[in-house]
Design a protein around this motif. Structure first.
Motif, PDB file in Angstrom:
ATOM      1  N   HIS A 113       0.873  -1.175   0.000  1.00 23.89           N
ATOM      2  CA  HIS A 113       0.000   0.000   0.000  1.00 23.89           C
ATOM      3  C   HIS A 113       0.907   1.221   0.000  1.00 23.89           C
ATOM      4  O   HIS A 113       1.766   1.358   0.878  1.00 23.89           O
ATOM      5  CB  HIS A 113      -0.906  -0.007   1.232  1.00 23.89           C
ATOM      6  CG  HIS A 113      -1.822  -1.180   1.254  1.00 23.89           C
ATOM      7  ND1 HIS A 113      -3.183  -1.054   1.207  1.00 23.89           N
ATOM      8  CD2 HIS A 113      -1.579  -2.516   1.294  1.00 23.89           C
ATOM      9  CE1 HIS A 113      -3.734  -2.251   1.232  1.00 23.89           C
ATOM     10  NE2 HIS A 113      -2.786  -3.156   1.290  1.00 23.89           N
ATOM     11  N   GLU A 114       0.695   2.089  -0.960  1.00 25.44           N
ATOM     12  CA  GLU A 114       1.556   3.256  -1.118  1.00 25.44           C
ATOM     13  C   GLU A 114       0.716   4.528  -1.073  1.00 25.44           C
ATOM     14  O   GLU A 114      -0.304   4.630  -1.737  1.00 25.44           O
ATOM     15  CB  GLU A 114       2.290   3.166  -2.455  1.00 25.44           C
ATOM     16  CG  GLU A 114       3.173   4.327  -2.763  1.00 25.44           C
ATOM     17  CD  GLU A 114       3.771   4.250  -4.158  1.00 25.44           C
ATOM     18  OE1 GLU A 114       4.741   4.972  -4.389  1.00 25.44           O
ATOM     19  OE2 GLU A 114       3.257   3.492  -5.013  1.00 25.44           O
ATOM     20  N   ARG A 115       1.179   5.476  -0.280  1.00 18.99           N
ATOM     21  CA  ARG A 115       0.571   6.806  -0.265  1.00 18.99           C
ATOM     22  C   ARG A 115       1.608   7.757  -0.860  1.00 18.99           C
ATOM     23  O   ARG A 115       2.725   7.850  -0.375  1.00 18.99           O
ATOM     24  CB  ARG A 115       0.195   7.241   1.138  1.00 18.99           C
ATOM     25  CG  ARG A 115      -0.345   8.673   1.137  1.00 18.99           C
ATOM     26  CD  ARG A 115      -1.201   8.967   2.316  1.00 18.99           C
ATOM     27  NE  ARG A 115      -2.458   8.248   2.199  1.00 18.99           N
ATOM     28  CZ  ARG A 115      -3.327   8.108   3.206  1.00 18.99           C
ATOM     29  NH1 ARG A 115      -3.065   8.627   4.384  1.00 18.99           N
ATOM     30  NH2 ARG A 115      -4.449   7.444   3.033  1.00 18.99           N
ATOM     31  N   ARG A 116       1.199   8.454  -1.917  1.00 15.97           N
ATOM     32  CA  ARG A 116       2.080   9.397  -2.595  1.00 15.97           C
ATOM     33  C   ARG A 116       1.746  10.823  -2.181  1.00 15.97           C
ATOM     34  O   ARG A 116       0.585  11.135  -1.908  1.00 15.97           O
ATOM     35  CB  ARG A 116       1.941   9.243  -4.111  1.00 15.97           C
ATOM     36  CG  ARG A 116       2.360   7.859  -4.574  1.00 15.97           C
ATOM     37  CD  ARG A 116       2.113   7.642  -6.035  1.00 15.97           C
ATOM     38  NE  ARG A 116       2.507   6.286  -6.416  1.00 15.97           N
ATOM     39  CZ  ARG A 116       2.236   5.737  -7.561  1.00 15.97           C
ATOM     40  NH1 ARG A 116       1.560   6.420  -8.479  1.00 15.97           N
ATOM     41  NH2 ARG A 116       2.634   4.509  -7.826  1.00 15.97           N
ATOM     42  N   TYR A 117       2.784  11.669  -2.169  1.00 14.07           N
ATOM     43  CA  TYR A 117       2.638  13.051  -1.725  1.00 14.07           C
ATOM     44  C   TYR A 117       3.264  14.015  -2.738  1.00 14.07           C
ATOM     45  O   TYR A 117       4.166  13.643  -3.488  1.00 14.07           O
ATOM     46  CB  TYR A 117       3.353  13.262  -0.379  1.00 14.07           C
ATOM     47  CG  TYR A 117       2.802  12.451   0.742  1.00 14.07           C
ATOM     48  CD1 TYR A 117       1.774  12.926   1.535  1.00 14.07           C
ATOM     49  CD2 TYR A 117       3.314  11.188   1.031  1.00 14.07           C
ATOM     50  CE1 TYR A 117       1.256  12.183   2.584  1.00 14.07           C
ATOM     51  CE2 TYR A 117       2.812  10.427   2.077  1.00 14.07           C
ATOM     52  CZ  TYR A 117       1.788  10.928   2.848  1.00 14.07           C
ATOM     53  OH  TYR A 117       1.290  10.173   3.886  1.00 14.07           O
ATOM     54  N   ARG A 130      -1.415  15.103   0.163  1.00 16.67           N
ATOM     55  CA  ARG A 130      -1.612  13.749  -0.353  1.00 16.67           C
ATOM     56  C   ARG A 130      -1.939  13.825  -1.836  1.00 16.67           C
ATOM     57  O   ARG A 130      -2.810  14.570  -2.264  1.00 16.67           O
ATOM     58  CB  ARG A 130      -2.731  13.058   0.427  1.00 16.67           C
ATOM     59  CG  ARG A 130      -2.815  11.584   0.096  1.00 16.67           C
ATOM     60  CD  ARG A 130      -3.633  10.852   1.090  1.00 16.67           C
ATOM     61  NE  ARG A 130      -5.044  10.962   0.717  1.00 16.67           N
ATOM     62  CZ  ARG A 130      -6.037  10.599   1.490  1.00 16.67           C
ATOM     63  NH1 ARG A 130      -5.794  10.142   2.694  1.00 16.67           N
ATOM     64  NH2 ARG A 130      -7.262  10.700   1.083  1.00 16.67           N
ATOM     65  N   ASP A 133      -3.454   7.344  -3.294  1.00 15.79           N
ATOM     66  CA  ASP A 133      -3.167   6.049  -2.679  1.00 15.79           C
ATOM     67  C   ASP A 133      -3.227   4.977  -3.754  1.00 15.79           C
ATOM     68  O   ASP A 133      -4.112   5.001  -4.615  1.00 15.79           O
ATOM     69  CB  ASP A 133      -4.196   5.729  -1.586  1.00 15.79           C
ATOM     70  CG  ASP A 133      -4.079   6.667  -0.409  1.00 15.79           C
ATOM     71  OD1 ASP A 133      -2.965   6.809   0.118  1.00 15.79           O
ATOM     72  OD2 ASP A 133      -5.102   7.260  -0.012  1.00 15.79           O
ATOM     73  N   HIS A 151       6.841   9.446  -0.913  1.00 13.04           N
ATOM     74  CA  HIS A 151       5.796   8.463  -0.601  1.00 13.04           C
ATOM     75  C   HIS A 151       6.061   7.776   0.732  1.00 13.04           C
ATOM     76  O   HIS A 151       7.098   7.946   1.351  1.00 13.04           O
ATOM     77  CB  HIS A 151       5.654   7.448  -1.737  1.00 13.04           C
ATOM     78  CG  HIS A 151       6.824   6.531  -1.896  1.00 13.04           C
ATOM     79  ND1 HIS A 151       6.784   5.392  -2.656  1.00 13.04           N
ATOM     80  CD2 HIS A 151       8.084   6.570  -1.412  1.00 13.04           C
ATOM     81  CE1 HIS A 151       7.942   4.769  -2.625  1.00 13.04           C
ATOM     82  NE2 HIS A 151       8.753   5.464  -1.885  1.00 13.04           N
ATOM     83  N   GLU A 188      -2.946  12.989   9.227  1.00 10.15           N
ATOM     84  CA  GLU A 188      -2.700  11.552   9.073  1.00 10.15           C
ATOM     85  C   GLU A 188      -2.031  10.925  10.289  1.00 10.15           C
ATOM     86  O   GLU A 188      -1.742   9.746  10.283  1.00 10.15           O
ATOM     87  CB  GLU A 188      -1.817  11.313   7.857  1.00 10.15           C
ATOM     88  CG  GLU A 188      -2.481  11.705   6.566  1.00 10.15           C
ATOM     89  CD  GLU A 188      -1.588  11.420   5.369  1.00 10.15           C
ATOM     90  OE1 GLU A 188      -0.696  10.570   5.461  1.00 10.15           O
ATOM     91  OE2 GLU A 188      -1.805  12.056   4.324  1.00 10.15           O
TER      92      GLU A 188
END
Length: 189
Positions: A113-117, A130, A133, A151, A188
């Motif tokens: 699971h990747e959250r990119r910024y 953000r 996702d 990320h 977050e």
């Protein structure tokens, strides 16, 4: 087969598939293309190997109960690239970070699971927003190069996850591909 790293340390035994991948990455890197182009060509080499039996040794699939584990599979003697396997047990994650170089990641087992910024600024202050996702499954690859590579990655699934990462830097010497660590955005935490 065992290989030596640039620092003289002996890396773990590799498989024939990993050796072939290293040879292909070496050819791409020697072309001297821009980072984004290099990353995309390396991604094309990595994708067909993911999820296939015999890619990694049993030792290279071992995790660590305390944190995700990095197995250095190869560091090119001239420092131009490295190949690592990251093993994630359920719930393990990275910090929010960016990288020292171009990077290609591919999921070999499980899900990441990747959250990119995005880094935003008003000229005096910077903050993260953000950008999206993504859940990457077996066989999926991502290629990126700084800037724009911020990320956080985690194993949000019930089982082990294993990913292969190719970096345009000598990770054996540096210890990590992480350039900067960022604070998790306020909402977050």
């Amino acid at each position: 087969m065992t290989t030596s790293t640039a620092s003289g340390a002996v890396a773990a035994r590799t498989t024939e598939r990993i050796e072939a991948l290293v040879a292909g990455v070496r050819e791409v890197v020697r072309r001297g293309l821009p980072p984004e182009s290099t990353a995309h060509l390396v991604a094309e080499l990595l994708a067909p190997l993911l999820g296939r039996a015999g890619l990694l040794t049993a030792e290279q699939c071992e995790g660590d109960p305390e944190r995700y584990r990095q197995h250095v599979l190869h560091s090119e003697p001239d420092g131009s690239f490295s190949l690592v396997a990251l093993v994630w047990l359920p719930g393990q994650s990275t910090s929010v970070h960016d990288h020292v170089s171009w990077c290609v990641t591919g999921v070999h087992e499980g899900q990441e699971h990747e959250r990119r910024y995005r880094l935003l600024t008003d000229g005096r202050t910077s903050w993260l927003a953000r950008a999206g996702d993504v859940v990457n499954g077996v066989g999926e690859v991502a290629a990126f190069a700084p800037p724009g590579d911020i990320h956080r990655v985690r194993n949000g699934g019930p089982g082990k996850a294993i990913s292969l990462h190719v970096y345009g830097a000598d990770v054996a010497r540096l210890g990590s591909s992480i350039r900067r660590v960022y604070q998790v955005p306020e909402g977050e935490r």
